[in-house]
Design a protein around this motif. Sequence first.
Motif, PDB file in Angstrom:
ATOM      1  N   ASP A 148       2.882  -8.259 -21.182  1.00 43.42           N
ATOM      2  CA  ASP A 148       3.578  -9.361 -21.839  1.00 43.42           C
ATOM      3  C   ASP A 148       2.667 -10.590 -21.947  1.00 43.42           C
ATOM      4  N   ALA A 149       2.968 -11.423 -22.933  1.00 39.83           N
ATOM      5  CA  ALA A 149       2.117 -12.576 -23.205  1.00 39.83           C
ATOM      6  C   ALA A 149       1.903 -13.447 -21.965  1.00 39.83           C
ATOM      7  N   LYS A 150       2.974 -13.713 -21.211  1.00 39.59           N
ATOM      8  CA  LYS A 150       2.862 -14.625 -20.063  1.00 39.59           C
ATOM      9  C   LYS A 150       1.982 -14.042 -18.977  1.00 39.59           C
ATOM     10  N   ILE A 151       2.247 -12.744 -18.661  1.00 39.01           N
ATOM     11  CA  ILE A 151       1.469 -12.080 -17.613  1.00 39.01           C
ATOM     12  C   ILE A 151       0.014 -11.966 -18.035  1.00 39.01           C
ATOM     13  N   ARG A 152      -0.173 -11.806 -19.360  1.00 37.49           N
ATOM     14  CA  ARG A 152      -1.518 -11.645 -19.893  1.00 37.49           C
ATOM     15  C   ARG A 152      -2.379 -12.847 -19.509  1.00 37.49           C
ATOM     16  N   VAL A 153      -1.824 -14.036 -19.685  1.00 37.00           N
ATOM     17  CA  VAL A 153      -2.594 -15.244 -19.397  1.00 37.00           C
ATOM     18  C   VAL A 153      -2.860 -15.381 -17.900  1.00 37.00           C
ATOM     19  N   SER A 154      -1.821 -15.134 -17.072  1.00 37.45           N
ATOM     20  CA  SER A 154      -2.032 -15.353 -15.638  1.00 37.45           C
ATOM     21  C   SER A 154      -2.974 -14.302 -15.069  1.00 37.45           C
ATOM     22  N   LEU A 155      -2.866 -13.049 -15.574  1.00 41.61           N
ATOM     23  CA  LEU A 155      -3.741 -11.996 -15.053  1.00 41.61           C
ATOM     24  C   LEU A 155      -5.179 -12.236 -15.487  1.00 41.61           C
ATOM     25  N   ARG A 156      -5.327 -12.746 -16.696  1.00 45.51           N
ATOM     26  CA  ARG A 156      -6.679 -13.028 -17.179  1.00 45.51           C
ATOM     27  C   ARG A 156      -7.336 -14.072 -16.301  1.00 45.51           C
ATOM     28  N   GLU A 157      -6.573 -15.092 -15.890  1.00 48.72           N
ATOM     29  CA  GLU A 157      -7.141 -16.110 -15.005  1.00 48.72           C
ATOM     30  C   GLU A 157      -7.467 -15.515 -13.638  1.00 48.72           C
ATOM     31  N   MET A 167       6.205  -0.243  -9.607  1.00 43.38           N
ATOM     32  CA  MET A 167       5.642  -1.571  -9.829  1.00 43.38           C
ATOM     33  C   MET A 167       5.665  -1.937 -11.304  1.00 43.38           C
ATOM     34  N   SER A 168       5.601  -3.242 -11.573  1.00 46.21           N
ATOM     35  CA  SER A 168       5.560  -3.714 -12.951  1.00 46.21           C
ATOM     36  C   SER A 168       4.173  -3.455 -13.541  1.00 46.21           C
ATOM     37  N   GLY A 169       4.091  -3.582 -14.857  1.00 52.97           N
ATOM     38  CA  GLY A 169       2.820  -3.351 -15.531  1.00 52.97           C
ATOM     39  C   GLY A 169       1.715  -4.266 -15.012  1.00 52.97           C
ATOM     40  N   GLY A 170       2.057  -5.543 -14.836  1.00 53.13           N
ATOM     41  CA  GLY A 170       1.056  -6.496 -14.350  1.00 53.13           C
ATOM     42  C   GLY A 170       0.573  -6.138 -12.952  1.00 53.13           C
ATOM     43  N   GLN A 171       1.523  -5.716 -12.094  1.00 50.99           N
ATOM     44  CA  GLN A 171       1.135  -5.324 -10.732  1.00 50.99           C
ATOM     45  C   GLN A 171       0.259  -4.078 -10.765  1.00 50.99           C
ATOM     46  N   GLN A 172       0.642  -3.123 -11.636  1.00 52.50           N
ATOM     47  CA  GLN A 172      -0.158  -1.892 -11.721  1.00 52.50           C
ATOM     48  C   GLN A 172      -1.581  -2.206 -12.162  1.00 52.50           C
ATOM     49  N   GLN A 173      -1.701  -3.136 -13.108  1.00 54.34           N
ATOM     50  CA  GLN A 173      -3.044  -3.426 -13.607  1.00 54.34           C
ATOM     51  C   GLN A 173      -3.871  -4.137 -12.532  1.00 54.34           C
ATOM     52  N   ARG A 174      -3.207  -4.939 -11.674  1.00 53.91           N
ATOM     53  CA  ARG A 174      -3.947  -5.551 -10.576  1.00 53.91           C
ATOM     54  C   ARG A 174      -4.409  -4.483  -9.588  1.00 53.91           C
ATOM     55  N   VAL A 175      -3.561  -3.485  -9.346  1.00 50.36           N
ATOM     56  CA  VAL A 175      -3.963  -2.388  -8.462  1.00 50.36           C
ATOM     57  C   VAL A 175      -5.135  -1.628  -9.086  1.00 50.36           C
ATOM     58  N   ALA A 176      -5.060  -1.420 -10.398  1.00 45.35           N
ATOM     59  CA  ALA A 176      -6.150  -0.721 -11.070  1.00 45.35           C
ATOM     60  C   ALA A 176      -7.455  -1.494 -10.911  1.00 45.35           C
ATOM     61  N   LEU A 177      -7.358  -2.829 -10.967  1.00 48.49           N
ATOM     62  CA  LEU A 177      -8.538  -3.666 -10.768  1.00 48.49           C
ATOM     63  C   LEU A 177      -9.063  -3.496  -9.342  1.00 48.49           C
ATOM     64  N   ALA A 178      -8.143  -3.509  -8.380  1.00 48.59           N
ATOM     65  CA  ALA A 178      -8.545  -3.342  -6.981  1.00 48.59           C
ATOM     66  C   ALA A 178      -9.199  -1.982  -6.771  1.00 48.59           C
ATOM     67  N   ASP A 216       0.803  -1.231   0.000  1.00 47.44           N
ATOM     68  CA  ASP A 216       0.000   0.000   0.000  1.00 47.44           C
ATOM     69  C   ASP A 216       0.830   1.273   0.000  1.00 47.44           C
ATOM     70  N   LYS A 217       2.088   1.220   0.473  1.00 41.01           N
ATOM     71  CA  LYS A 217       2.889   2.446   0.524  1.00 41.01           C
ATOM     72  C   LYS A 217       3.674   2.698  -0.767  1.00 41.01           C
ATOM     73  N   ARG A 218       3.627   1.779  -1.715  1.00 40.17           N
ATOM     74  CA  ARG A 218       4.392   1.954  -2.948  1.00 40.17           C
ATOM     75  C   ARG A 218       3.719   2.970  -3.869  1.00 40.17           C
ATOM     76  N   TYR A 219       4.545   3.536  -4.764  1.00 43.51           N
ATOM     77  CA  TYR A 219       3.993   4.387  -5.814  1.00 43.51           C
ATOM     78  C   TYR A 219       3.884   3.573  -7.102  1.00 43.51           C
ATOM     79  N   PRO A 220       2.941   3.932  -7.976  1.00 41.08           N
ATOM     80  CA  PRO A 220       2.738   3.137  -9.195  1.00 41.08           C
ATOM     81  C   PRO A 220       4.021   2.914  -9.986  1.00 41.08           C
ATOM     82  N   TYR A 221       4.905   3.953 -10.081  1.00 41.81           N
ATOM     83  CA  TYR A 221       6.084   3.783 -10.923  1.00 41.81           C
ATOM     84  C   TYR A 221       7.029   2.716 -10.388  1.00 41.81           C
TER      85      TYR A 221
END
Lengths: 295, 329, 263
Positions: free
Chosen positions: B168-177, B137-148, B130-135
Amino acid sequence: MTDTVIPTATTARPRRLSFEWLGVAPFILFAVMFLILPTLYLVGAAFVGRDGQLTLDNIAGLFTEQILAAYWISIRISGASAILGALAGLAIALAIIRGRLPDGLRSAVMTFSGVASNFAGVPLAFAFISTLGRLGLVTIILKTVFDIDIYRAGFNILSFWGLTLTYLYFQIPLMILMIAPAIDGLKREWSEASQTLGATPLQFWLYVGFPILWPSFLGTLSLLFANAFGAIATAYALTGSSLNIVPILLYAQIRGDALQNPGLGAALALGMIIITAAANILYLVISARAERWMR
Amino acid sequence: MSDQHFLRVDNLSKSYGANQVVKGVSFGFDKGEFISLLGPSGCGKTTILRMIAGFETPNGGAIHVDGKDITGLRPNERKLGMVFQAYALFPNLTVGDNIAFGLKVAGVPREQRRARVDEMLKLIGLPGYDKRYPYEMSGGQQQRVALARAIAPRPRLLLLDEPLSALDAKIRVSLREQIRAIQRELGITTVFVTHDQEEALSISDRVVVMNAGNIEQLGTPHDIYNRPATRFAATFVGHLNALPHATFGADRAIRPELISLSPRPDTDTTLVGTVSDIGFMGSVLRLKVDVEGTPLSIDTFNANAAPPQRGDQVTLHLAARDVLVLGAA
Amino acid sequence: MKADKFWSWLVFGLGAAYFLVPLIATFEFSLKMRRGYYSFDAYASVFADPDFQATFLYSSLVGLLAIVVGVLVVVPAVYFVRLRLPHLRPLMEFITLLPLIIPAIVLVYGYIRLYNSSSVIPFTGSALGTDILLTCAYVTLALPYMYRAVDTGMRAIDIKTLTEAAQIMGADTPRIIATVILPNILVAVLSGAFLTFAIVIGEFTITSLLNRPGFGPYLQIVGANRAYEPSALAILSFIITWGAMGMIQLLARFAPRTSARTD
C-alpha cells in the motif's frame, strides 16, 4: 451471501430459498440413496446375525486365516502400488515440469496420463498378459534374445509383483495428474531466494520444496491406496478367482454366497471401508499437522 | 571504469532470441552506495539485476564484485542477498527459520543462528515474531522479514527487485525509509530496481536511468532531476512543461514548480495566460494555465489565501537558467 | 544444469518405456491371430461378434444416460452452493470424495442388499429397474470427476456477477441457469461428460454384479475364452479412452476465461 440484491426481500425471500434448496435437493437425495444409505446398510448388516439379532459374530468371523490373508495381501499390493506409483509419478512430474525438458513434452505426458489413469480394468489385464504373460512379448524377447527366463526365475504376472506392476499403469498417471498442480504452485522465487542465500538445489528441496509438496503427496498417496484396494476388474481378469485378495473374495460372496453367510459378507465390506477410510483419516491428520503454515 | 569500484558491470548484454533487452551496459559503484536502476517496464533493469544475482547468463560482458569476476559463478556461490517483489518467504518455515535459512545452509551453529535472528528481528522492528508463519503477517511485515532474511548471512551486495510495488502507498513510504536507514546502518552496497521515479530519487545515492536496454543517464538524484542528460531522462523523471515555440524556440521545457505566480529575484521572463483548471493536491496547488495556446502546469505551495479561479488572467514568472534544452537523444 | 537435464531425460525415458511397451506388446499380439504373419483378423473377429455390438451399444446408452443424469444432479447443486449456500461446500466436497474412498464393489453390494426385489424400492426386481440402478451407479462413480469439472468451470467464470447482471435484466433462476450459466460452463460440462464416458464404458464390477449385458463383463468373458481377441479389445478400449480424453483436451482450448483466476 446476504440479500442485498432485491429490495423487496420480504416477498422474494421464500421463493428464492425454495429455489436454492430445490437445486441442491436432487444432489443430496442422490448422495443419500446411492452413497450413504447403501454404505450404512452394509455397516448395519455386519452386526446382524442370521437370526436377525445384533451380534459381533460376523466381525469375529473375519479373523480366520483365509480372510486375514486376503486382507494382508490386499493391503500389501495396494500399499506397494501406491507408494511406488506415488514416487515414480512424483519423479516424472518433477522431470516434465521442472526438469528443463521441451515444453511440448509436458502436455503430451499430461494427456497420456489422463488416458492411462482411466485405462484400468479388464483391458489393462489383457495388455499385461500380452506383455509379461507366459507368451507375452517382453517375456519372449527376454528369453530368446537375452536368455533370461523370468518365469523360471520366479516371476508370475498372477503374483503379488505381477499385480503391483500392472496396477502401476494407472497409479503412476493418477499421481502425475494430482501432484502437477502442487508442483506448479512452487514459486520460482522460492528456489531463487534459496539460491541467493547460498543453498544448493538439494538443500532447497530438502528444506522447502518437498516440505511444501508433502501434504499433497500424502493426500494423493492415500487416494492411490484406496484406488488399488477397491480395484477388482484388473485382478479378476488377470487371475480369475485364483488370487486371494479382498475384493475378489467379496465378489465371489456376492455372486454365490461363497462364505455361506451374508452377515460375514457385510463384515468383509465393512473391513474394506474401514481400511480405505483409515488411509484417508491418516492423511487428514498428517496433513493437518504438515499444513499448519497454510491458511 | 576504475578498478577500485566495488560493483563493476562491463559492457553487459543479454538477448532473448532476436530481442536484445540489455545492450552493452557498463557502470561502477563504490562500497556502501545505494544505487537505483530506474526505467519503464521492459527497459532491462530487472534483467541486469537478475544477471548480477546469477539467474540469467549474460551474452557478453562481465560483472565484478569487490575486484573478483563473478560472471561465471552460480547464484548460490555469489554471497548476495536478494529481496523479491512478492516477498518469496518460504511458507513452510517460521519467520525465525526463514531469517536463519542462509546461515543454516552455510553450517552456522544453532546458537549463533538464534542470536543473529534476534538481532535481525530487532533491526527490522519485529522483535519476538520468530515463531510466526509468513501467512500470519501483513505484506509490509513479510517484506521486512524478507529483508532480514537477505541480510542475515552478511551478503556483499543487497539486491532489491521492486520490493515495494506490492504494498500500500502508506507502507511503501515508511518501508522505503526503513530500508534506507538499515542500509546506512550496515553500510551495505545496495542495488534497487524500480519503475517509480519518486522512490528512486528519494532513496538513492545515485540513480541509473534506463530505457530500451541502454543507460540514459547515471548521476545523483539532484543531477538527474535538474540536469537531465537526455530527452528521455527529462520526461521520464518528474513533470515537464513544453514551452511555447514562438517565445522560446524548439525543445525548451521547464519543471512546473519553477514557474511562479509572483515576481522572484531571478525572474527574467514573464508570460501572460489564462487559468483553465485548478487541482488541489493538499500541500501543492497545480494550476493549468493556457499561454498562447500552450497548456502549462504550475505547482505552487498551498497558502491560506484565496487561490486563483478558472478564467483568471495571471502573469507567470520564470528564470531563463531554469529552462531545460531537450537534446535530440 | 547439464546433470539436471540428464536426470530428467532418464526419468522421462524410463517412464515412457514402462507405458509404451505394454501397448506395443498388446498391439503386436493382437496381430498374430493368423499363424505366420501379421493380420487384423482379431479385429475383424471382434467386430463381427454380435455380442460385441450389443454390449458396446448397451454400455454406450447407459453411459449417455448417466451423463445426462449427472449433469442434471451436479450443475444446479454446484451453482447454488457457490452462489447462495457456501456453508454447504464442505459437505459437497466430502460427498464427492466418497466414491473415491468407498470401493465400487462395496457400493454395489449395498445396492443389491438394499434395493432387492422385496424392498421398498425394488430396483433389482426388474430389468428396467436394474438399468436405472446401473445408470445411477455410473453417475455415482463419475461424481467426483463431474463435480470437479463443473466446479472448475464455475470458478473460471464469475457466476455471481453473471447472475446479478441477469437478475437486473429480469431473468428468473431457471432461466438464468439454462441461458446464462450453462452455455458458459458448457466446455466444463462436456469435459465431465467425456470423463464419465471413459470411466463407465468398460466398467466391470457393478455391471457384472447387477447382471447387465455391458461391455465390461463382455470383455471379461472374451478374455477367459479367447486368445487374440482380448488384445484387440484392449487396443480398441485404449483408443476409445484416448478419444474421450482427446476431446477434453480439445475442449479445454475453448474454455471461457472471463475473469482472472484467483488461484
